[in-house]
Design a protein around this motif. Structure first.
Motif, PDB file in Angstrom:
ATOM      1  N   ARG A 119      16.078   3.457 -21.737  1.00 50.95           N
ATOM      2  CA  ARG A 119      14.987   4.425 -21.773  1.00 50.95           C
ATOM      3  C   ARG A 119      13.837   3.911 -20.922  1.00 50.95           C
ATOM      4  NH1 ARG A 119      16.959   8.660 -22.553  1.00 50.95           N
ATOM      5  NH2 ARG A 119      15.029   9.583 -23.339  1.00 50.95           N
ATOM      6  N   TYR A 120      13.824   4.293 -19.698  1.00 55.76           N
ATOM      7  CA  TYR A 120      12.775   3.865 -18.775  1.00 55.76           C
ATOM      8  C   TYR A 120      12.732   4.850 -17.616  1.00 55.76           C
ATOM      9  CZ  TYR A 120      16.586   2.195 -15.835  1.00 55.76           C
ATOM     10  OH  TYR A 120      17.729   2.137 -15.069  1.00 55.76           O
ATOM     11  N   GLY A 121      11.753   4.696 -16.772  1.00 57.96           N
ATOM     12  CA  GLY A 121      11.659   5.499 -15.566  1.00 57.96           C
ATOM     13  C   GLY A 121      11.285   4.618 -14.389  1.00 57.96           C
ATOM     14  N   VAL A 122      11.623   5.064 -13.195  1.00 62.46           N
ATOM     15  CA  VAL A 122      11.299   4.337 -11.976  1.00 62.46           C
ATOM     16  C   VAL A 122      10.604   5.301 -11.020  1.00 62.46           C
ATOM     17  CG1 VAL A 122      12.161   2.942 -10.064  1.00 62.46           C
ATOM     18  CG2 VAL A 122      13.352   2.903 -12.266  1.00 62.46           C
ATOM     19  N   ALA A 182      14.303   5.625  -1.002  1.00 63.46           N
ATOM     20  CA  ALA A 182      14.532   7.068  -1.085  1.00 63.46           C
ATOM     21  C   ALA A 182      15.844   7.444  -0.410  1.00 63.46           C
ATOM     22  CB  ALA A 182      13.359   7.815  -0.448  1.00 63.46           C
ATOM     23  N   TYR A 183      16.168   6.765   0.688  1.00 61.73           N
ATOM     24  CA  TYR A 183      17.421   7.038   1.402  1.00 61.73           C
ATOM     25  C   TYR A 183      18.615   6.710   0.520  1.00 61.73           C
ATOM     26  CZ  TYR A 183      20.737   7.115   5.315  1.00 61.73           C
ATOM     27  OH  TYR A 183      21.786   7.413   6.147  1.00 61.73           O
ATOM     28  N   ASP A 217       0.822  -1.197   0.000  1.00 63.64           N
ATOM     29  CA  ASP A 217       0.000   0.000   0.000  1.00 63.64           C
ATOM     30  C   ASP A 217       0.862   1.256   0.000  1.00 63.64           C
ATOM     31  OD1 ASP A 217      -2.242  -1.503  -0.019  1.00 63.64           O
ATOM     32  OD2 ASP A 217      -2.621  -1.369   2.123  1.00 63.64           O
ATOM     33  N   THR A 218       1.957   1.243   0.785  1.00 67.83           N
ATOM     34  CA  THR A 218       2.811   2.408   0.887  1.00 67.83           C
ATOM     35  C   THR A 218       4.230   2.116   0.447  1.00 67.83           C
ATOM     36  OG1 THR A 218       3.238   1.868   3.211  1.00 67.83           O
ATOM     37  CG2 THR A 218       1.449   3.382   2.756  1.00 67.83           C
ATOM     38  N   HIS A 219       4.478   0.944  -0.072  1.00 65.86           N
ATOM     39  CA  HIS A 219       5.824   0.592  -0.522  1.00 65.86           C
ATOM     40  C   HIS A 219       5.697   0.005  -1.923  1.00 65.86           C
ATOM     41  CE1 HIS A 219       7.268   1.013   3.645  1.00 65.86           C
ATOM     42  NE2 HIS A 219       6.137   0.433   3.955  1.00 65.86           N
ATOM     43  N   THR A 220       5.818   0.862  -2.940  1.00 63.35           N
ATOM     44  CA  THR A 220       5.625   0.385  -4.294  1.00 63.35           C
ATOM     45  C   THR A 220       6.767   0.825  -5.185  1.00 63.35           C
ATOM     46  OG1 THR A 220       4.315   2.326  -4.900  1.00 63.35           O
ATOM     47  CG2 THR A 220       3.122   0.409  -4.057  1.00 63.35           C
ATOM     48  N   VAL A 221       7.045   0.004  -6.184  1.00 65.48           N
ATOM     49  CA  VAL A 221       8.044   0.325  -7.206  1.00 65.48           C
ATOM     50  C   VAL A 221       7.381   0.123  -8.561  1.00 65.48           C
ATOM     51  CG1 VAL A 221      10.296  -0.217  -8.178  1.00 65.48           C
ATOM     52  CG2 VAL A 221       9.923  -0.449  -5.709  1.00 65.48           C
TER      53      VAL A 221
END
Length: 357
Positions: free
Chosen positions: A215-218, A226-227, A107-111
């Motif tokens: 050519r991609y994004g994350v 994030a750290y 729910d709060t940890h997505t990639v």
């Protein structure tokens, strides 16, 4: 398998208790009249005809007239196939339950991996507008122009913004007046940089630089990732840039979102015996709840400090960085981003007052 167990399994497969009982009885008898089936099973006489018709409709048996209604089992192939499919679904469900129980909630940890740069920029723009505390951005001129309205809005809301720009050698530098509206600190370089936007220590938007073959994004919604991106931004990008705009305001109150920067500035003051009063906004490490409190800094713990010297760029070294604060109620330890051994993780430290000895 005992008859009672087989009957129970058939009930689990969707048959009623009477249907399961009658079907097992027919399997044992081979072929029999409805009366005999009722006698050998627990199905009441008035119900046996309805039960047999339902079994026939579901493909378990066939009925025929021979002086009276008789029944015999169909070839069990279709029944076996149905049971095996059900077994497979139960096994898959069991595996899925186990996987969901073991895996952390998403729910709060997505990639998310995306193909279009516009998707990354759209997400970054939304997150920057929603920022409450700090933003770090590395972008080329075109990306910067795309995000500038969002950066201006966040800056107006008091968000601390670090902006690293990639500018061609022949590109004109943005004016200081323009930069003052979008960021707290701005630096630049001509070497291509990947795009990155870090917002409030939780959200990351990343894409390789334009010359990359990939050519991609994350898009990541996770504090731990994030750290990692934060240290990539600081050590891999920010340190290799030239200053365009620095936060040179020494007036009080003065805000810090980086505890190492705060320690660098207050260390000489504490060494000279000054009393330093602060307000801390942050997160309680144990509970995760947000907090705000005031107090006086009584000590700092930074093992690299003495070895590096106050003039060295120790701000970007790893290791422990802790401020000890005495409040009206207790003495607490405050760490920076990713704090685990301190009482609190500071998201913002406001230097309220300095009283020299």
């Amino acid at each position: 398998m005992e008859t009672s167990t087989l009957t129970t399994v058939l009930e689990d497969a969707g048959l009623s208790p009477y249907q399961a009982d009658a079907y097992v009885t027919i399997l044992e008898l081979g072929s029999a009249s409805a009366t005999d089936i009722a006698e050998k099973s627990d199905v009441p006489d008035p119900r046996i005809y309805d039960v047999l018709r339902d079994l026939e409709k579901h493909g378990y048996i066939e009925t025929y007239e021979q002086d009276s209604l008789h029944a015999r089992a169909y070839s069990p192939e279709s029944v076996l196939d149905d049971l095996r499919k059900r077994a497979d679904r139960f096994e898959q469900a069991a595996d899925e339950i186990e996987d969901r129980w073991e895996a952390p909630t998403m729910d709060t940890h997505t990639v998310s991996f995306v193909k279009r740069m516009d998707t990354v920029l759209d997400k970054a723009e939304t997150k920057i507008r929603e920022a409450e505390n700090q933003v770090q951005v590395a972008a080329d001129r075109e990306q910067y122009e795309r995000l500038r309205p969002a950066l201006e809005a966040a800056h107006d809301n008091g968000v601390h913004i670090k902006l690293a720009l990639c500018l061609e050698d022949d590109e004109a530098l943005p004016s200081e007046d323009a930069l003052n509206d979008v960021a707290t600190q701005v630096r630049y370089r001509s070497i291509p940089m990947p795009f990155i936007a870090l917002v409030d220590r939780t959200s990351t938007c990343f894409a390789p630089h334009v010359l990359s073959a990939n050519r991609y994004g994350v898009i990541v919604e996770d504090r731990t990732h994030a750290y990692v991106f934060h240290w990539f931004f600081m050590a891999g990008l920010w340190e290799s840039t030239e200053p365009l705009l620095e936060d040179g305001d020494d007036s009080l109150p003065r805000s810090y979102v980086n505890i190492r920067q705060c320690i660098r500035d207050i260390w000489p003051l504490l060494e000279d015996g000054a009393t330093v009063s602060v307000t801390v906004e942050g997160i309680e490490v144990e509970s995760g709840s947000t907090v705000s409190f005031e107090g006086e800094i009584v000590d700092v713990t930074y093992p690299s400090l003495e070895a590096a010297g106050t003039d060295a760029p120790f701000l970007y070294l790893g290791g422990q960085a802790t401020i000890t604060i005495e409040t009206d109620a207790e003495t607490v330890e405050v760490g920076g981003w990713g704090a685990v051994i301190e009482d609190y993780e500071a998201t913002r430290i406001v230097l309220e007052e300095i009283v020299s000895e």
